[in-house]
Design a protein around this motif. Structure first.
Motif, PDB file in Angstrom:
ATOM      1  N   SER A  24      49.642  81.089  44.362  1.00  0.00           N
ATOM      2  CA  SER A  24      49.070  81.295  45.695  1.00  0.00           C
ATOM      3  C   SER A  24      48.077  82.452  45.745  1.00  0.00           C
ATOM      4  CB  SER A  24      50.186  81.534  46.715  1.00  0.00           C
ATOM      5  OG  SER A  24      50.936  82.680  46.370  1.00  0.00           O
ATOM      6  N   LEU A  25      48.136  83.356  44.761  1.00  0.00           N
ATOM      7  CA  LEU A  25      47.277  84.541  44.772  1.00  0.00           C
ATOM      8  C   LEU A  25      46.755  84.795  43.360  1.00  0.00           C
ATOM      9  CD1 LEU A  25      46.361  86.686  46.843  1.00  0.00           C
ATOM     10  CD2 LEU A  25      48.336  88.051  46.183  1.00  0.00           C
ATOM     11  N   ALA A  26      45.436  84.969  43.243  1.00  0.00           N
ATOM     12  CA  ALA A  26      44.798  85.185  41.948  1.00  0.00           C
ATOM     13  C   ALA A  26      44.362  86.639  41.806  1.00  0.00           C
ATOM     14  CB  ALA A  26      43.588  84.264  41.805  1.00  0.00           C
ATOM     15  N   PHE A  27      44.510  87.172  40.600  1.00  0.00           N
ATOM     16  CA  PHE A  27      44.143  88.553  40.264  1.00  0.00           C
ATOM     17  C   PHE A  27      43.224  88.512  39.049  1.00  0.00           C
ATOM     18  CE2 PHE A  27      48.202  88.549  42.254  1.00  0.00           C
ATOM     19  CZ  PHE A  27      48.330  89.726  42.958  1.00  0.00           C
ATOM     20  N   TYR A  28      42.079  89.153  39.154  1.00  0.00           N
ATOM     21  CA  TYR A  28      41.147  89.223  38.029  1.00  0.00           C
ATOM     22  C   TYR A  28      40.749  90.672  37.782  1.00  0.00           C
ATOM     23  CZ  TYR A  28      40.411  84.187  37.998  1.00  0.00           C
ATOM     24  OH  TYR A  28      40.584  82.826  37.890  1.00  0.00           O
ATOM     25  N   ARG A  29      40.721  91.041  36.504  1.00  0.00           N
ATOM     26  CA  ARG A  29      40.114  92.304  36.076  1.00  0.00           C
ATOM     27  C   ARG A  29      38.867  91.901  35.314  1.00  0.00           C
ATOM     28  NH1 ARG A  29      40.400  95.875  31.721  1.00  0.00           N
ATOM     29  NH2 ARG A  29      41.867  94.507  30.636  1.00  0.00           N
ATOM     30  N   VAL A  30      37.714  92.381  35.778  1.00  0.00           N
ATOM     31  CA  VAL A  30      36.428  91.947  35.223  1.00  0.00           C
ATOM     32  C   VAL A  30      35.571  93.154  34.846  1.00  0.00           C
ATOM     33  CG1 VAL A  30      36.459  89.780  36.521  1.00  0.00           C
ATOM     34  CG2 VAL A  30      35.309  91.773  37.499  1.00  0.00           C
ATOM     35  N   SER A  36      29.758 105.480  39.151  1.00  0.00           N
ATOM     36  CA  SER A  36      30.518 106.567  39.782  1.00  0.00           C
ATOM     37  C   SER A  36      32.027 106.450  39.575  1.00  0.00           C
ATOM     38  CB  SER A  36      30.267 106.593  41.289  1.00  0.00           C
ATOM     39  OG  SER A  36      28.918 106.780  41.577  1.00  0.00           O
ATOM     40  N   PHE A  37      32.504 105.234  39.281  1.00  0.00           N
ATOM     41  CA  PHE A  37      33.942 104.993  39.217  1.00  0.00           C
ATOM     42  C   PHE A  37      34.313 104.259  37.932  1.00  0.00           C
ATOM     43  CE2 PHE A  37      32.721 105.337  43.619  1.00  0.00           C
ATOM     44  CZ  PHE A  37      33.643 106.259  44.097  1.00  0.00           C
ATOM     45  N   ASP A  38      35.548 104.483  37.505  1.00  0.00           N
ATOM     46  CA  ASP A  38      36.085 103.719  36.385  1.00  0.00           C
ATOM     47  C   ASP A  38      36.470 102.317  36.841  1.00  0.00           C
ATOM     48  OD1 ASP A  38      36.043 105.904  34.480  1.00  0.00           O
ATOM     49  OD2 ASP A  38      37.706 106.753  35.645  1.00  0.00           O
ATOM     50  N   LEU A  39      36.930 102.226  38.097  1.00  0.00           N
ATOM     51  CA  LEU A  39      37.484 100.983  38.601  1.00  0.00           C
ATOM     52  C   LEU A  39      37.191 100.831  40.089  1.00  0.00           C
ATOM     53  CD1 LEU A  39      39.354  98.573  37.845  1.00  0.00           C
ATOM     54  CD2 LEU A  39      41.274 100.016  38.522  1.00  0.00           C
ATOM     55  N   ASP A  85      49.402  98.387  38.058  1.00  0.00           N
ATOM     56  CA  ASP A  85      49.678  98.295  36.619  1.00  0.00           C
ATOM     57  C   ASP A  85      48.400  98.293  35.789  1.00  0.00           C
ATOM     58  OD1 ASP A  85      52.406  98.251  37.034  1.00  0.00           O
ATOM     59  OD2 ASP A  85      52.595  96.068  36.819  1.00  0.00           O
ATOM     60  N   TRP A  86      47.284  97.864  36.367  1.00  0.00           N
ATOM     61  CA  TRP A  86      46.005  97.800  35.658  1.00  0.00           C
ATOM     62  C   TRP A  86      45.206  99.102  35.752  1.00  0.00           C
ATOM     63  CZ3 TRP A  86      44.082  92.313  37.490  1.00  0.00           C
ATOM     64  CH2 TRP A  86      44.728  91.327  36.734  1.00  0.00           C
ATOM     65  N   VAL A  87      45.693 100.078  36.490  1.00  0.00           N
ATOM     66  CA  VAL A  87      44.949 101.328  36.697  1.00  0.00           C
ATOM     67  C   VAL A  87      45.438 102.392  35.715  1.00  0.00           C
ATOM     68  CG1 VAL A  87      44.367 103.142  38.358  1.00  0.00           C
ATOM     69  CG2 VAL A  87      44.604 100.754  39.134  1.00  0.00           C
ATOM     70  N   ARG A  88      44.501 102.913  34.923  1.00  0.00           N
ATOM     71  CA  ARG A  88      44.823 103.949  33.938  1.00  0.00           C
ATOM     72  C   ARG A  88      45.030 105.299  34.626  1.00  0.00           C
ATOM     73  NH1 ARG A  88      40.709 101.067  31.915  1.00  0.00           N
ATOM     74  NH2 ARG A  88      39.147 102.620  32.463  1.00  0.00           N
TER      75      ARG A  88
END
Length: 195
Positions: free
Chosen positions: A187-193, A80-83, A14-17
């Motif tokens: 139980s699971l953490a997600f970060y976009r930095v 080299s990468f967007d993500l 969902d976070w990937v353009r």
């Protein structure tokens, strides 16, 4: 290859353009990259230490190379990468801080996910005198690849120390997003930095 993603990979997707250039570190069998190529028209690579998983990636039409993340990302140029994605792998890295900095050298943004050691079920198992074993921590203490446990505040402090901006955070328990006391109930953490 199965086109249905696990709940944690769906959140990452969902976070990937659309059309993004993606590097997936510790890509496993390439399920996420294959889905992103098909549904988001992304371009990119996976890096995986397990040769059998690299072969599975290639069979699925995913460009993947065999490599050890501990040696860094020197094969990739700045920006080299967007993500760059590191899913449920950072806790198994010896050089945690270095890989995080390398991710943001080669990519504009990064997604990092990890099991939250502060989760109440982990705390309960420790209280009872045992190291935690759960869906997100599926190993016994003596055979685990995990060497660095952290909680939400630990990861956020590491980012602050290195001037890394927290762009988005989601905490989950199974398929459910956790908003109330996330360090206790997630139980699971997600970060976009990013930088």
């Amino acid at each position: 290859m199965n086109t249905t993603l696990r709940a944690d990979l769906r959140l990452i997707a969902d976070w990937v353009r659309p059309g993004a250039r993606v590097l997936d570190l510790g890509c496993g069998d390439g399920a996420l990259l294959a889905w992103l190529q098909q549904h988001r028209q992304t371009r990119g690579y996976g890096v995986e230490i397990d040769v059998e998983n690299v072969a599975r990636c290639v069979e699925a039409g995913v460009s993947a190379i065999q490599g050890d993340l501990e040696t860094g990302l020197s094969d990739f140029a700045d920006g080299s990468f967007d993500l760059v994605i590191l899913s449920q792998t950072i806790q198994a890295m010896h050089h945690t801080e270095e890989i995080l900095l390398e991710m943001l050298r080669v990519g504009r943004e990064a997604i990092v996910t990890f099991p939250n050691f502060g989760y109440w079920q982990n705390r309960w198992q420790i209280f009872r005198g045992r190291m935690p074993v759960s869906e997100t921590i599926p190993y016994q203490w003596y055979d685990t690849p995990n060497i660095h446990w952290c909680m939400l505040g630990d990861f956020e402090a590491l980012c602050a120390k290195n001037g890394i901006r927290l762009l988005e955070r989601v905490v989950m328990d199974g398929e459910r997003r956790v908003g109330f006391l996330p360090n206790l109930f997630g139980s699971l953490a997600f970060y976009r930095v990013g930088r």
